[in-house]
Every structure is written in C-alpha cells, then in structure tokens.
Design a protein around this motif. Structure first.
Motif, PDB file in Angstrom:
ATOM      1  N   HIS A  24      51.283  74.007 -10.721  1.00 19.57           N
ATOM      2  CA  HIS A  24      52.526  74.860 -10.169  1.00 19.57           C
ATOM      3  C   HIS A  24      53.631  74.925 -11.290  1.00 19.57           C
ATOM      4  CE1 HIS A  24      51.407  75.314  -5.508  1.00 19.57           C
ATOM      5  NE2 HIS A  24      50.189  74.869  -6.347  1.00 19.57           N
ATOM      6  N   ILE A  37      57.581  75.365 -12.352  1.00 18.28           N
ATOM      7  CA  ILE A  37      58.550  75.265 -11.360  1.00 18.28           C
ATOM      8  C   ILE A  37      59.904  75.744 -12.201  1.00 18.28           C
ATOM      9  CG2 ILE A  37      60.149  74.065  -9.988  1.00 18.28           C
ATOM     10  CD1 ILE A  37      57.217  74.180  -8.930  1.00 18.28           C
ATOM     11  N   GLU A  38      60.004  75.297 -13.350  1.00 18.50           N
ATOM     12  CA  GLU A  38      61.032  75.342 -14.416  1.00 18.50           C
ATOM     13  C   GLU A  38      60.785  75.817 -15.498  1.00 18.50           C
ATOM     14  OE1 GLU A  38      65.017  72.854 -13.446  1.00 18.50           O
ATOM     15  OE2 GLU A  38      63.907  71.961 -15.349  1.00 18.50           O
ATOM     16  N   PRO A  40      64.707  78.496 -13.013  1.00 25.86           N
ATOM     17  CA  PRO A  40      63.350  78.560 -12.021  1.00 25.86           C
ATOM     18  C   PRO A  40      62.401  79.655 -12.672  1.00 25.86           C
ATOM     19  CG  PRO A  40      65.383  79.554 -10.978  1.00 25.86           C
ATOM     20  CD  PRO A  40      65.687  79.139 -12.052  1.00 25.86           C
ATOM     21  N   THR A  43      60.155  81.104 -11.257  1.00 24.63           N
ATOM     22  CA  THR A  43      60.054  82.027 -10.222  1.00 24.63           C
ATOM     23  C   THR A  43      61.270  82.272  -9.683  1.00 24.63           C
ATOM     24  OG1 THR A  43      57.706  81.554  -9.720  1.00 24.63           O
ATOM     25  CG2 THR A  43      58.829  83.095  -8.151  1.00 24.63           C
ATOM     26  N   GLN A  93      54.976  81.039  -5.476  1.00 28.83           N
ATOM     27  CA  GLN A  93      55.499  81.141  -6.794  1.00 28.83           C
ATOM     28  C   GLN A  93      54.496  80.979  -7.990  1.00 28.83           C
ATOM     29  OE1 GLN A  93      56.773  77.995  -4.877  1.00 28.83           O
ATOM     30  NE2 GLN A  93      57.680  79.492  -3.514  1.00 28.83           N
ATOM     31  N   MET A  97      57.164  71.246 -18.429  1.00 30.66           N
ATOM     32  CA  MET A  97      57.743  72.264 -17.961  1.00 30.66           C
ATOM     33  C   MET A  97      56.944  73.509 -18.855  1.00 30.66           C
ATOM     34  SD  MET A  97      60.015  71.152 -15.760  1.00 30.66           S
ATOM     35  CE  MET A  97      61.137  69.799 -15.344  1.00 30.66           C
ATOM     36  N   ALA A 130      58.603  64.706 -14.040  1.00 31.16           N
ATOM     37  CA  ALA A 130      58.201  65.493 -15.289  1.00 31.16           C
ATOM     38  C   ALA A 130      58.171  67.010 -15.116  1.00 31.16           C
ATOM     39  CB  ALA A 130      56.936  64.939 -15.559  1.00 31.16           C
ATOM     40  N   ASP A 131      57.847  67.308 -13.714  1.00 33.20           N
ATOM     41  CA  ASP A 131      57.759  68.928 -13.859  1.00 33.20           C
ATOM     42  C   ASP A 131      58.419  69.825 -12.504  1.00 33.20           C
ATOM     43  OD1 ASP A 131      56.187  68.226 -11.488  1.00 33.20           O
ATOM     44  OD2 ASP A 131      54.242  68.481 -12.110  1.00 33.20           O
ATOM     45  N   ALA A 132      59.313  68.874 -11.958  1.00 33.22           N
ATOM     46  CA  ALA A 132      60.090  69.538 -10.879  1.00 33.22           C
ATOM     47  C   ALA A 132      59.424  70.054  -9.775  1.00 33.22           C
ATOM     48  CB  ALA A 132      60.976  70.394 -11.471  1.00 33.22           C
ATOM     49  N   ARG A 133      58.091  69.611  -9.642  1.00 30.51           N
ATOM     50  CA  ARG A 133      57.237  70.095  -8.556  1.00 30.51           C
ATOM     51  C   ARG A 133      57.412  69.452  -7.174  1.00 30.51           C
ATOM     52  NH1 ARG A 133      50.780  71.216  -8.690  1.00 30.51           N
ATOM     53  NH2 ARG A 133      50.896  71.987  -6.069  1.00 30.51           N
ATOM     54  N   TYR A 163      63.813  74.062  -6.167  1.00 28.01           N
ATOM     55  CA  TYR A 163      64.215  75.618  -6.128  1.00 28.01           C
ATOM     56  C   TYR A 163      63.426  76.293  -4.940  1.00 28.01           C
ATOM     57  CZ  TYR A 163      65.302  75.163 -11.126  1.00 28.01           C
ATOM     58  OH  TYR A 163      65.840  74.729 -12.250  1.00 28.01           O
ATOM     59  N   HIS A 164      62.638  75.826  -4.379  1.00 33.15           N
ATOM     60  CA  HIS A 164      61.884  76.781  -3.415  1.00 33.15           C
ATOM     61  C   HIS A 164      61.492  76.191  -2.224  1.00 33.15           C
ATOM     62  CE1 HIS A 164      61.007  79.658  -6.864  1.00 33.15           C
ATOM     63  NE2 HIS A 164      60.534  78.662  -7.628  1.00 33.15           N
TER      64      HIS A 164
END
Lengths: 681, 681
Positions: free
Chosen positions: A78, A80-81, A100, A102, A110, A264, B519-522, B626-627
């Motif tokens: 996924h 995300i950013e 973001p 999405t 997303q 990212m 690391a990925d904001a997920r 974010y979501h």
C-alpha cells in the motif's frame, strides 16, 4: 487441429485476442454475463517476471465488483505518502513536500502496487469460477488473418468476423525474456526500445509448419494484443503521436540505502543528474524509475538499447540520490524505455471488432496508468458486448465505447505528455531560470494528476446510456454517438435533475458510502451491491418512508414499476426472476428501528419467491451502524432526506440517469433507448 | 501397511488424534512452528452437512493470526443485532429489546456465522501452505491403543507415547449420516441423544481384518477426538457434570415467514410453548434452535430419539412464533440434543498426552461456544507443544495448559448452566410468578454473557509465562502450575507495573489498535503484526523518542537487548536472524514526520541484513493516518506518551509481562523462566 485434411471451423460469440490484463478483463465480463467466448494468446508463458503496476482506486473498485478486490488489497504494497525531493539552494536534494498518495476521501480503496502476474492469476481464477470452467486462455495461438463480412454487420444472428488461428508449438510461443545477456531477467523484449517485432518471426515460423490452423467465425472480436497489436494492424488502424528524447531505465531491487524515504513513493529531481521515482513494492522490493541523461536517441529517433545495462542505469540512480548511498545485492528485473505518447485513430471497426488497452494507447509507465486504463477500457467495453451478444441491449450502445474510452485515452496522453516533461526536466535554479522546471508547478501538476491518476475523474458524455446535457461529440472523443429520445436534455432541465444528487454526477462512477441492510442491520458499502453481473440497477432513494406523503410517492413509483408494460417487466424474460436484467435497490432515510421491510415497503422492492421467501437483500437504510460508524449517504450524495430521487447505475457502475420519483416515463424511455424489450415485441 | 508380516513402526514429534476444528488448530500450529507432525481421523468424510457455528471475535482474531481471518469474514453471515422477544401482558410475543450482537469496541471483528465445513477448508489450506505440504490429514485411521512409558517422560529426546493405529477401508470409515430415516440430512448421529458409540463398532470391525496396523512413537499426543474421545477413555479420564431435562431441536431452513426479525439473531420466549433462538446464516439459511417441551427424558435420563422428527420440531417452532407464520420449502439439516454440561477431570497425562475441545468439555450448542472454545484450547496448547518439541521452550510451560484452559471450561459450563436454564424456563407472568424466569434477569444474563461469549474475557493466572500477582491455583483450574523466579509478584508491585498500561491486562489477549509504519506511513492493526509463527514478542512502547531523556532510556534498554548475554541473543541460534525466536517491535509516540527510522532508532529495533538491508517493518508510530483515522494506541492502552513501557506478548497474543524500560533484568528472568538458553549452555 486439421481433421482429414480439412481446416476445422467453428462459431463463437466473442473472440478475444490477447490475454494480458485488458483481454482478461474482457473475458471476465463474458464469464459474468454468460457469453460463449474464446480467448487466445500467442504467448506460452503467463507471467512475465518483473511486470508490476500501481493499481488505481478505480481498478480496485472494479476488481471488487468482480469479486477479487480483497485478494489484491491483501497481497499488495500500500502506497500511502508521496515525498517530493528537490535541490535546495546548495544543489543538494532535500525533502520539500509530503502529500498523501491517494486523495483523502476519494474512494474506499487507495492506490496499491502489485506484480502483474498476481493480478492475472486473480483474473484467471475469477474467469474459471464464473464461466464454470468454460472459458480458459488458449496459449500459443496466433491469429493469421481477420476478415469482416460487411454485408452481415447489421444482422444480430450473424457471425460476420472470420479469424484464422494457428496453434504454435511450445518452443515457438515461448518468448526470449532475456535479450540483454545480463544475468537478471530484463523486460527489454517488451520495451519500445526494441523495434523488431518478434510476432512476424512467429508467423513466418508457424506458416512453415502444416496442419495446425483453424477458422473461427465470431460475432465480435476484441483485440487486446498490446502496443504492436496485430488486430489493429489487420484493420489498418494507426497510433498517432510522438516520441520524446527522454530515456528512462527501470530496476526492481531490494535496496540497501540510507535514503530515508525508500519505503515511500518519491519523486526526486536532482539538480543536474536527472530525475528518479521510487515505488515501494511488495516483498521488500523497490522499483526505481531512473532518468538516463547519458543516453540519447540517434538520428532515427531511437535509443541504442545495446548501450543500456543495469550498471549504467544504477550508476545514474546513485548520482541522482547522492549524497545518500544506495546499493543492492538482489535485482529482480530491469528494463528501459523511451517516453512517448500515442493514441489510436479508431477503437472499433463496424461495431464488430474492438481494440482495447495498449493496442490503442501508449504512454510512459511511471504515471502508473498503463494497466489501469487498459483494464478500464475492457471494463467499459465488456458488458456492452456481452449484453448485445445476449440480445439484452441494443447494438447501438457499442458506439459509446469509442466516444467514452478514446476520450479517456486522449486525456491520458495529454496528462502524460505534460507530466513527463515536468518530471524529466531540470529543476529551475530560481525564478529567472526559464529553461528549468518550476518545482511548484511540478507539485501542482502532481497533485492535480493524482485525481486524474485515481481513475475517478472520468466523466462520460451524453449517449443512449448516459442521459445528460451538452454536446456528445465535444464531450466524447470527437466522434458521434447514438442518442436516445431522452438524451441529450437541455442544460436547464439537466441541472434540475443533477441537483437531486450532486454527489452522483451523471456520467461518473457511482461513489460509495456505507448503508445498512434493513433486514439485518449489516453495514455495506453501496458499491458492494453493484456487482459486475451485467445487470443495470435502479437505485430508489426512497427518502422518509414513514411520511405518508412520501410513502404515497414511493407507492406510485412502485406501482408503475410493477405494471405489465413497465421497462422492468418488459426486459425480463417471462421465465426469469424479476431482477434478472435490471435490479431495483432501495435506500431509505427513515430510522431503521422504526421501519420494517415487509410492512413498509412495496413487494416489488423485495420480491417474493416461493422457494426462498422474500428477498432480504435489496432494501437498505441510511442509518448509524453499531461498529462501522455512519455512512451518512443522503448527505454525502446531496439527496433530500424527505423526498429522495431515482438513479440508474449502468452495469459498470457509471451513473446513467437521474430523476424524481415522478419521472417514471423518462426512466422508461432511458431503458427503451438502450435495451431490447422482448416482452413487448 | 504390514511389510513382510511386520507391523511398521515410526517416530513422530506430535501425533494429533481427530481432525475437527480443535485437531486442525493444533495441526496449524505445528505447521507454523515447523514441527514434524501427523494428524489422523477415523472418519473418511471431511464435511458434515449442516454443522454450523457462530465464530466469536476471538476466534476471528486467531484466524487472522494464522492468515485466513479474511476468508471467514468474507464468506460468513455477519450477525449485528440481537432482538429479544417476550410475551406482553396479553401473552402475545413482541420485541422487547434490541442489543448489538457484539459489544461495541471490543475487537476489530464481530461475531459471525459460517458452516464448519468452510472453516475446516481454511485450516486445511493453511496447514498445507505452512507445512509445505508435509502435514495432511490421514483419514480413515483409527487409534487402537495408547501407552505412555513413564520412565521416559522427563527425557526431552524420547518418544514416550506409543499409539497403535489401524487403517480402515473407505466403507468402514464413512459414518451413517442419516439415522432418522427422513429425507433431509440429520445430525442425530453426532447428537448426545444417541448413546451407542459407533467407534466401538469400527474397532470391532477393523480388528477382524488383518494387516492394516502400524505403530507410532510420539513425543506428544493431542487428543481432539470429540465428546466420546477415545483418547480420554484410553487415559481413564472422565467428564464430570450433569444432564438436564431440556430437549432442543435444531433446523437449518430457508424460512418463508412474516416474522419481521428473521435475519436478526433472536431470543424468543413464548408464554407457554417454550423458547426459540434464531441464528441467521449464510446462503439465505436460518438456523432455529427450538425447545421441545413435548419431549422429555425417560427413567434412564435420556430422551427417546425415535420420537423426534422434523415435523415435530417445526410444529414446536410454529407454536412459539405464533401469531407470526413460518414455513419452508427447503430444509438443509436438522438434529436434536439434550442440554447438559460436563468438564474433564484432567486435561493431560504426564505432560505428554493432552486433550482438547469436546474431549474435555460439553455443553449446549446454542451458546455458540462449542467450536470456539475447542479451537481456543488447541490455540493455547499448540504453540506450547510446538516450542517444547523444537527445544525452544521449557517443558514446564506445558503445565499451564490445564490451569489456563480447564479454568475456561469450568467458567463455560457455569455460564451455560445458568444461561440454558434462563432460556429454557417459562417467562414469569409478573413479579409474583416465582417459578417463571424474569425477562430482565434473562436480558442481563444475555448481555453479560455476550462479553463471555466473545472469548475476550479470558484472563489467565500466574505461571512461568504470565507474570502477575495472586494465587496461581485459585486463578487457574485448581491445580498447580510451575512458577518462575519473577512469578507471582506481590500485588503491590504488580499493580504498579499494570498501571503502566491498564489497557493491556497481564493474562489477557493483547488488544489491538491501529498504528502506522514508521517507514511507510501504512496503518496496521497491531494484532496484524502478532502473527502465529511461534515467536514471543517484546513490544517496546518507546514513548517520545524525540525527548533526549527518553531517548537515553530507549538507548539503554536497546544496549541491554543487544548485549551478548541478553535473552534475545541467548535464545537465538548463532546461525539464525536475531528475530527468529523473539521479535522486538517498537511503537513510539513522537510525530511520524519528525522522526526517521535510521536516524532516531537503535539498529537492534530494525536489524540490518546484508541481503535485505534494514528491516522496515518493526518500528511503528502512534499517529494519525491519512485514510483510516487515528488509532490513538497510547491513550487506548493507558500508556504514558512520554515514558512508554515494555510488554511481552506470548505467541498466542496473551500479555505475559509488563514493565518499565528499566526492568530489563526482570524481563531477562521472564524468558529464563520459560525458554531454553542454548547459547548460554
């Protein structure tokens, strides 16, 4: 395949040429619609190492409508950013922005990234299940000739398209996946840097072998055979557009790096060494799109691929990412390509042979659009061909394919053209640097592009399946569509209708909010009930069913629905359930616990069956759930909670019509304009 | 199986007898832990028509930890609301209450209903995948004798349990699924109304055939062979408890009814005709549990099953539901049973043979507990046996199985005892009606029962894997467990530790909130990272890592972790990655965008590997997504955002230990108490 010296001949409703994502999407529709179909692919191998793509929100919504959105969602990475990196005043790259990946609130999904091989696997499983194992990809089958008998193109029972197929040996149909000679698999054999067409080799080889041909007569042919589409060339159609001087390399590696945003999605402009995009993938992999400033096209306009090696590409990446270090032990795959944008002149021939996907548009991969737009072409086309082949819809709806999808392709290459130049350009040093690209402009394009890239900004023009105002030619790709007695309507009249539900723009996909089952209080996203089964859906926003005035309006609408001559009865074969061709779903806005399905809603909204009793799965309520919050659908759609409205969703979830409960006659005309009414005939 | 007249003999680490949900759960653990295992079942057929069960929140969390929670969630019917129906003043039933079926906020899952056959399918697929196809259910295999060599029970390398197995023919192992003679499949052959044991028949039959035996020597045997468990009887253990006079029928039908709540879970007390429970299921089915007031046990205490027919059961249902009508065309399955509660005296023999599921507790099915508690027994036991068999954990942890799970069984039958009587009793006419059941009392029991029924109120007592205060015997089933040097601790000391995270009670399952990947904001639910792979986990709530004071505390804790003698290094084999036996996860509370993985966190929290680079999937942040909103984990757990704390999650997601970052020595002792430290030896 030859029996006693004769070449075998057979009929099929739909023949699909090419089993990539677009071809598989078309086949999935045929499976879901129950249409006799064959799908052939010249290639023996299903999965190409390395092919990966971002999946847009809309693609995930489509997968969900077919029944495998959850599989993609679970396996994918996924994203995300997005982090934007640009040179500072000192020329050293630094993170300038985070946005973001999405746009928030756009969809219940997303953007994600997943290997194309897995996506093809989901399609194959889905096609097998829904076709009851009658449709399977025939690999190693090459088309050799295609003829359209123009005298039969208006005959619904005819098979006007004749295709000769040749069955290849395994050896012939296995592509050479490594033409670079490096140890790691590369994708150069599919890159636009390779000009030679191996298909011509295949044809030459296979023609020299006797007795492996067959002749297929098809009602419809769908060519999904890629950028060098044999189908397109057989029809004499061209791709129009231009190549650029920008050459990019692609590498899938497990990175060892101190660059902080490697998981990212990153858009990186270096001061002098070109640009780079980071796409974090599943299984620890990261895809790098790397601008190759040291490689330029020759006089013919093409780059010399022999110069391009993983070392050359990776050293470019190292320069761009400096002062951060990057290395790798494992590279999964690599390729290179030259940026260019082209779109097909024609998307169909005589409404009998259609082209979809890369066969009619090519552009740069890193916009994450290729597979998505290709699949969405076929998602737009598949149900139309399926319903026409089954005699449910009029053949005239097929003209909407080109007007709807060629317009999207035009918009896509415009977007890609602009975006590629901004991304491949050198960043401006300051406001006076007119040759450089302004990073503010890039960010702005990126953010706007994000909406476009979601696949959710698509807005189809008026036709006999989209009742709205305006010029059909202008809103489409420039060609004419067949209109209906209710389309187009005047702008003034349309604005009034659209005002009934501003959140459901006619021509755009049906946005989704959560509602509850009236009978079981279970929360559903509305889209979950708009499955890809080939049915149109009338969604009755019944409003406040507990008000006597509103109840009378709903009763009147339902009485019209239930009357012998109604579109609902007219399209439904006498021996089939009333929801076979068009399904009526209801969403009301009264309090769930104050209402009861059998007491408050006319039976046509929850039809009775002597084996199954009443249908408990068609009436929903816009109310608060125990565990999943409040979808607040009426407010989100901008629908009056007292009076409601009526909306038509096409089989592909696009809004086709909107009106008041009193507009039954116009609704009737909408369906008269696009569907066949056998019961009336 | 006999070769040259010899009976074949073999060794196996774990032998599982019975392949129902408990046996499959045990086998799944062995697959995930990589333990050499066989699983046998006397039955030939996998799926019994009609067997369905509610799945508790906790069962779904467990499925998710194994990797197939999503499959169950997708296919099941979701039960959202319970409607209570009781007689009004006029004696006519009316809806008196609505309550959510699952207590709001308890879990990320809610209770669902799904056919047992599908759940067994998920297990079989999962076992195949994780065991790399080495563990498969051997059907038609009957145990004939079991012996434990007591001289070897303390020898870790020995195989002290010897079981003789007999391989049945297909005919012998196929149960007669229809003993009632009706056209619809019934489940009477598994009902407690049938006293004759068909297993004895099987043994007699198979003994008359020569040459199909084998001898298996096992380190551990797990008996999951149902209410008439052969394993239990071989050990000479008994079930203790009593039967009641209440007889209930069960029917799975597609109802045709004007009863408004037929797609809700309903508890219906009629004035005089008995009680009924409605359980809406998948595929339009509804299960009815129907009290049969006209059937009573004879002098022997057993009901005469020959009198019980679908017509008799359904006519009872019609009376209870009156004045509403109910009918059906399709009945999928039916059965009947007599309510009773029994629990086994012993759950294991010499720590070498264990019993789980129905083999050690029986109760009434409609509490929706049977399959859940059985699977949870095996979920508790499986990792312990697996880790001990692999030499990772000390054998002494096996004593916790009986203390933890027999206590749950005792609580379950107490609950069922009370609930069954309240549900089977006649409703009180008024407050003076002392013989009748108060509907307020029933509702109260139902609501309290709902927490119990979720499976989330389980709270294990002190042992060498649960460091808490109090009396181990009292908090367990009454038997002794092995304690460790840190368990139990004084109530005062424990209260201080527990106060560090009130939302993570030691002895209870690790509750889940959403956090983001650094690391990925997920967004992830924390539980998604507590997979059932046999690893213990240390969760470092690192607090505000941007504060210098806190950073110093984190650095000190990490230095201790990283030191040569630390439990982490001591339990990890020299040739294995540092996270092989114990995984360290970090959740910090600083702002995500102000922190960086490589810059701000010691490397032991994101270990480096020369092939894969740094591990990007071990450090999380409690921040807004974010979501998907804000998990607010620190607040929900009651953890100080500055100072954090350290928590141990056992492989089954139960909280085993809690302390400050300075309590490293106690943490070391926790692991010394339960794990083997080979590197130290």
């Amino acid at each position: 395949m030859a029996v006693n010296g004769h070449t075998p001949e057979s009929n099929v409703d739909v023949l699909i040429i090419g089993a990539g994502p677009a071809g598989l999407m078309a086949a999935a529709w045929m499976a879901h619609c129950g249409v006799k179909t064959r799908i052939v692919d010249k290639r023996n191998a299903k999965i190409y190492c390395g092919q990966a793509d971002g999946l847009q929100c809309r693609s995930l919504e489509i997968f969900d409508s077919l029944g495998f959105g959850d599989r993609a969602w679970k396996e994918a990475n996924h994203m995300i950013e997005i982090c934007m990196w640009n040179p500072g005043a000192d020329g050293v790259i630094r993170r300038s922005d985070r946005i973001p990946d999405t746009i928030v609130g756009l969809s219940r999904f997303q953007q994600i990234v997943l290997h194309q091989g897995r996506i093809e696997r989901f399609f194959l499983d889905n096609i097998k299940k829904y076709s009851k194992d009658t449709i399977h990809v025939e690999r190693g089958v090459l088309p050799e000739s295609l003829e359209i008998d123009e005298s039969k193109i208006d005959d619904d029972s005819a098979y006007p398209v004749t295709v000769k197929l040749r069955h290849l040996s395994e050896e012939e149909s296995t592509p050479e996946q490594q033409i670079s000679g490096s140890k790691v698999s590369d994708g150069l054999f599919r890159s636009n840097l390779v000009s030679k067409d191996d298909e011509e080799d295949l044809i030459a080889k296979s023609k020299s072998r006797p007795g492996t041909g067959e002749v297929v007569h098809a009602k419809y042919v769908i060519g999904c055979d890629g950028a060098r589409s044999w189908t397109r060339r057989s029809l004499g159609f061209e791709l129009q557009g231009e190549a650029t001087d920008f050459i990019w390399g692609v590498m899938d590696i497990i990175p060892i790096t101190d660059f902080p945003d490697i998981r990212m999605r990153c858009a990186i402009h270096s001061a002098e060494n070109g640009s780079l995009m980071v796409i974090p993938r599943e299984n620890k992999l990261v895809r790098l799109y790397i601008q190759l400033k040291e490689v330029t096209p020759d006089a013919s306009g093409r780059a010399d691929r022999s110069k391009i090696t993983p070392d050359l590409i990776f050293s470019a990446a190292k320069k761009i990412l400096s002062p951060y270090n990057i290395d790798y032990e494992y590279c999964d795959w690599w390729t290179a390509y030259q940026i260019g944008q082209r779109v097909g002149t024609d998307f169909d021939a005589h409404g009998r042979v259609f082209l979809a996907g890369d066969a009619v548009h090519t552009h740069s991969p890193k916009a994450g659009q290729g597979m998505n737009v290709s699949m969405q072409d076929a998602y737009n086309l598949g149900w139309k061909v399926g319903l026409v082949a089954r005699g449910i819809a009029k053949r005239s709806i097929l003209t909407t394919y080109q007007s709807e999808r060629r317009r999207v392709a035009q918009d896509l290459i415009d977007f890609d053209h602009r975006f590629s130049r901004l991304f491949s350009g050198r960043p401006a040093k300051d406001v006076m640097d007119a040759e450089g690209v302004s990073m503010e402009e890039f960010k702005d394009a990126f953010e706007k592009g994000n909406l476009f890239a979601s696949g959710l900004s698509v807005n189809y023009g008026p036709s006999n399946i989209v009742t709205k105002a305006g010029d059909a030619v202008e809103q489409g790709d420039g060609t004419k569509t067949v209109l209906s007695t209710v389309t187009p309507i005047s702008q003034e009249a349309f604005d009034k209708k659209q005002a009934l539900a501003k959140g459901l723009p006619v021509g755009m996909r049906f946005n989704s909010f959560k509602v509850l089952g009236q009978a079981d209080a279970r929360p559903f996203h509305i889209q979950e009930r708009l499955k890809a089964d080939g049915r149109f859906r009338v969604i009755l926003f019944a409003g406040n069913i507990l008000s006597a005035t509103q109840k009378a309006r709903v009763d009147k609408f339902c009485a019209a629905l239930n009357a012998p001559g109604s579109f609902l009865r007219a399209v439904t074969p006498k021996d089939k359930p009333i929801d076979s061709i068009i399904e009526v779903l209801t969403i009301h806005s009264a309090k769930r616990t104050d209402t009861e399905l059998l007491r408050d809603f006319p039976e046509i909204l929850h039809p009775f069956d002597k084996h199954n009793g009443w249908d408990y799965y068609k009436v929903f309520v816009d109310d608060v759930s125990y565990h999943e919050g409040f979808g607040d659908a009426y407010n989100n759609y901008g629908i009056d909670k007292e009076r409601g409205c009526v909306v038509v969703a096409r089989p592909d979830q696009y809004v086709g019509w909107i009106g008041e409960l009193e507009d039954f006659d116009e609704l009737q005309k909408y369906f008269e304009g696009c569907l066949v009414f056998p019961s009336k005939a």
